[in-house]
Design an enzyme around this catalytic site. Structure first.
Site, mmCIF file in Angstrom:
data_model
loop_
_atom_site.group_PDB
_atom_site.id
_atom_site.type_symbol
_atom_site.label_atom_id
_atom_site.label_comp_id
_atom_site.label_asym_id
_atom_site.label_seq_id
_atom_site.Cartn_x
_atom_site.Cartn_y
_atom_site.Cartn_z
ATOM 1 C CE LYS A 180 -4.482 0.963 0.261
ATOM 2 N NZ LYS A 180 -5.613 0.140 -0.187
ATOM 3 N N GLY A 183 -22.392 5.742 3.531
ATOM 4 C CA GLY A 183 -21.444 6.116 2.477
ATOM 5 C C GLY A 183 -22.053 5.814 1.125
ATOM 6 N N GLY A 224 -20.701 6.696 -1.948
ATOM 7 C CA GLY A 224 -19.688 7.044 -2.949
ATOM 8 C C GLY A 224 -19.621 5.939 -3.983
ATOM 9 C CG ASN A 225 -16.505 3.544 -6.976
ATOM 10 O OD1 ASN A 225 -17.399 3.047 -7.667
ATOM 11 N ND2 ASN A 225 -15.271 3.119 -7.015
ATOM 12 N N GLY A 263 -20.395 2.423 -2.110
ATOM 13 C CA GLY A 263 -21.740 2.349 -1.525
ATOM 14 C C GLY A 263 -22.845 2.415 -2.574
HETATM 15 P P1 NAD Z 1 -15.712 7.572 -2.156
HETATM 16 O O1 NAD Z 1 -14.867 8.753 -1.803
HETATM 17 O O2 NAD Z 1 -16.215 7.431 -3.561
HETATM 18 O O3 NAD Z 1 -17.022 7.519 -1.218
HETATM 19 C C1 NAD Z 1 -16.998 7.685 0.161
HETATM 20 C C2 NAD Z 1 -18.402 8.102 0.600
HETATM 21 O O4 NAD Z 1 -18.451 8.148 2.011
HETATM 22 C C3 NAD Z 1 -18.827 9.485 0.103
HETATM 23 O O5 NAD Z 1 -20.172 9.407 -0.340
HETATM 24 C C4 NAD Z 1 -18.776 10.348 1.365
HETATM 25 O O6 NAD Z 1 -19.712 11.402 1.331
HETATM 26 C C5 NAD Z 1 -19.146 9.311 2.399
HETATM 27 N N1 NAD Z 1 -18.780 9.691 3.749
HETATM 28 C C6 NAD Z 1 -17.685 10.297 4.229
HETATM 29 N N2 NAD Z 1 -17.791 10.476 5.557
HETATM 30 C C7 NAD Z 1 -18.979 9.942 5.929
HETATM 31 C C8 NAD Z 1 -19.663 9.801 7.155
HETATM 32 N N3 NAD Z 1 -19.140 10.247 8.282
HETATM 33 N N4 NAD Z 1 -20.876 9.198 7.159
HETATM 34 C C9 NAD Z 1 -21.423 8.744 6.021
HETATM 35 N N5 NAD Z 1 -20.824 8.841 4.827
HETATM 36 C C10 NAD Z 1 -19.619 9.432 4.789
HETATM 37 O O7 NAD Z 1 -14.846 6.294 -1.711
HETATM 38 P P2 NAD Z 1 -15.075 4.773 -2.127
HETATM 39 O O8 NAD Z 1 -14.170 4.426 -3.242
HETATM 40 O O9 NAD Z 1 -16.530 4.519 -2.246
HETATM 41 O O10 NAD Z 1 -14.479 4.033 -0.830
HETATM 42 C C11 NAD Z 1 -15.246 3.866 0.354
HETATM 43 C C12 NAD Z 1 -14.523 2.883 1.252
HETATM 44 O O11 NAD Z 1 -14.362 1.639 0.555
HETATM 45 C C13 NAD Z 1 -13.107 3.312 1.682
HETATM 46 O O12 NAD Z 1 -12.908 2.841 3.002
HETATM 47 C C14 NAD Z 1 -12.188 2.533 0.731
HETATM 48 O O13 NAD Z 1 -10.911 2.288 1.300
HETATM 49 C C15 NAD Z 1 -13.000 1.249 0.607
HETATM 50 N N6 NAD Z 1 -12.656 0.467 -0.588
HETATM 51 C C16 NAD Z 1 -12.803 0.983 -1.828
HETATM 52 C C17 NAD Z 1 -12.505 0.196 -2.933
HETATM 53 C C18 NAD Z 1 -12.726 0.705 -4.328
HETATM 54 O O14 NAD Z 1 -12.574 -0.085 -5.279
HETATM 55 N N7 NAD Z 1 -13.104 1.952 -4.517
HETATM 56 C C19 NAD Z 1 -12.019 -1.113 -2.764
HETATM 57 C C20 NAD Z 1 -11.879 -1.623 -1.474
HETATM 58 C C21 NAD Z 1 -12.216 -0.817 -0.386
#
Ligand code: NAD
Length: 413
Positions: free
Chosen positions: A107, A218, A220-221, A223
């Site tokens: 990482k 959450g 984001g991508n 969720g």
């Molecule tokens: P992202 O930035 O697209 O989305 C994150 C979301 O969380 C946003 O909608 C943000 O508004 C929300 N958020 C932030 N603080 C918050 C809170 N206190 N309460 C509720 N919502 C809140 O990121 P992502 O890519 O969706 O990643 C989310 C998680 O998944 C991270 O922990 C990341 O490490 C993990 N992850 C992502 C991937 C991937 O392929 N993108 C793979 C494995 C793990």
């Protein structure tokens, strides 16, 4: 305070100690797995738009490569620190091993608030990371990917810098690339889709009703894609939240419309028929999905949870203390190293396509991802009942055993 918040790496050691006790892990293996093989720290000089030079501190932790090249994302965030990067590199090692991929774990991260940078500054910073560390990267050495606040565009700049330095095309050096430079179909929605699949498999084991209700923290991508895939599988998404608010509808959301609203307005506000709620963790639902941040579920807030199943889509959203308390209440937690592993699984499939220079259709990639994720789920569920332990421990045990077997075969132990 849960100690996880103070030192992410302490959490890795706590979990590894539990595995050691459960399977009587060899002392030498425990000692070797208690430290990353290599942690690199570099200072990156970047010319800013105003002509000044700024120096950004960056890391790469290469935790273990017994099973194959190190693999893991690069995070751009102001809170990046050595302990966090080390911890995330250990979890990547367990994740790739649990999925039975021929990869190790790594990482990286840069201490930066990307919101303060112009696009040009962001590009120069991304290229500077590769210039400082390129000797440690390559398809057969260490393969980075996106993580928090890093994107396919950043991966494309990094690949371009790498290929310019080494003087040849090597797309398998970095995954999560745009399709135009050797990315894989389905990489974007992969993590959410894989999470929905794992949630379905777990819900079946627990005999949850079809149409079981789901709350997702959450949007984001991960969720949002998970919500979409889960509603296609028949789950009812009754609550979602972002950093500003949480909304609820007992009849279930039309997720595509919700995604459209969020994309157009940047907010979940004013979605028809929804009710604003203060705490998404406390919502009445069968399944809770933390898909935002680390440490979302802790010993001070776990007892408001009504769900019977928690599917960890964020990395490390449940602290070790809360994990024990949830287990005492017979709430099943599907751990991050399984639930969100479809991202790295499709990254692996991206590398395979890059190596053969032949590209699969989306349906082909999804079918291969589904097979790998289902196989990992089935072996971990079986191990859980054999060991009579938590699902997290069972997943960790499988992963650690595979890494140790490879280390022994190599004569490292
Ligand atoms: P992202 O930035 O697209 O989305 C994150 C979301 O969380 C946003 O909608 C943000 O508004 C929300 N958020 C932030 N603080 C918050 C809170 N206190 N309460 C509720 N919502 C809140 O990121 P992502 O890519 O969706 O990643 C989310 C998680 O998944 C991270 O922990 C990341 O490490 C993990 N992850 C992502 C991937 C991937 O392929 N993108 C793979 C494995 C793990």
């Amino acid at each position: 305070m849960d100690n996880h918040q103070a030192d992410a790496y302490a959490n890795v050691l706590t979990q590894l100690t539990e595995v050691k006790d459960l399977i009587n892990l060899d002392e030498n293996a425990f000692r070797l797995l208690s430290e990353p093989q290599r942690v690199l720290r570099v200072a990156l000089p970047v010319r800013m738009d105003d002509g000044s030079m700024q120096v950004f501190i960056a890391y790469r932790s290469q935790f273990n490569d017994a099973l194959g090249p190190f693999k893991g994302g690069i995070r751009f965030h102001p809170d990046v620190n050595e302990s966090e990067v080390k911890a995330l590199s250990a979890w990547m090692t367990w994740k790739t091993a649990l999925l039975d991929l021929p990869l190790g774990g790594g990482k990286g991260g840069i201490i930066v608030d990307t919101k303060t940078l112009s696009l040009g500054e962001l590009e120069r910073l991304s290229r500077a990371y590769i210039r400082a560390l390129y000797k440690n990267f390559g398809p057969e050495i260490d393969v980075p990917a996106p993580d928090v606040y890093t994107t396919p565009q950043i991966m494309a700049w990094m690949l371009d810098e790498y290929e310019t330095i080494v003087g040849r095309h090597q797309p398998g050096t970095i995954t999560g690339k745009p399709l135009s430079v050797g990315g894989s179909a389905s990489r974007g929605p992969a993590t959410g889709r894989g999470g929905a699949l794992i949630m379905k498999l777990a819900a079946e084991k627990l005999n949850l009703p079809s149409g079981a209700t789901v709350a997702i923290q959450g949007f984001g991508n991960v969720g949002a894609e998970m919500a979409l895939a889960a509603s296609d599988l028949g789950f009812k998404i009754v609550a979602v939240s972002d950093s500003k608010m949480a909304i609820y509808d007992s009849n279930g959301f039309d997720v595509a419309s919700l995604m459209k609203l969020k994309a157009e307005t940047g907010s979940l506000q004013n979605f028809p028929k929804s009710e604003v709620v203060t705490d998404i963790l406390a919502v009445d639902c069968d399944i809770l999905v933390p898909a935002a941040l680390e440490n979302a579920i802790r010993s001070d807030n776990y007892n408001s949870i009504k769900a019977k199943l928690i599917v960890e889509m964020a990395n490390g959203p449940v602290t070790p203390e809360a994990d024990k308390l949830l287990a005492d209440q017979n709430i099943i937690v599907v751990p991050d190293i399984l639930a969100n592993a479809a991202g790295v699984t499709v990254s692996y499939l991206e590398q395979v396509q890059n190596a053969s220079n032949y590209y699969w259709t989306e349906a082909e990639v999804v079918a291969k991802m589904t097979e790998l994720m289902t196989r990992a789920f089935d072996s971990a569920w079986l191990r859980r009942s054999n060991l009579q332990t938590t699902f997290r421990n069972a997943c960790q045990v499988l992963a650690v055993e595979r890494v140790v077997t490879a280390m022994k075969a190599r004569g490292r132990i």
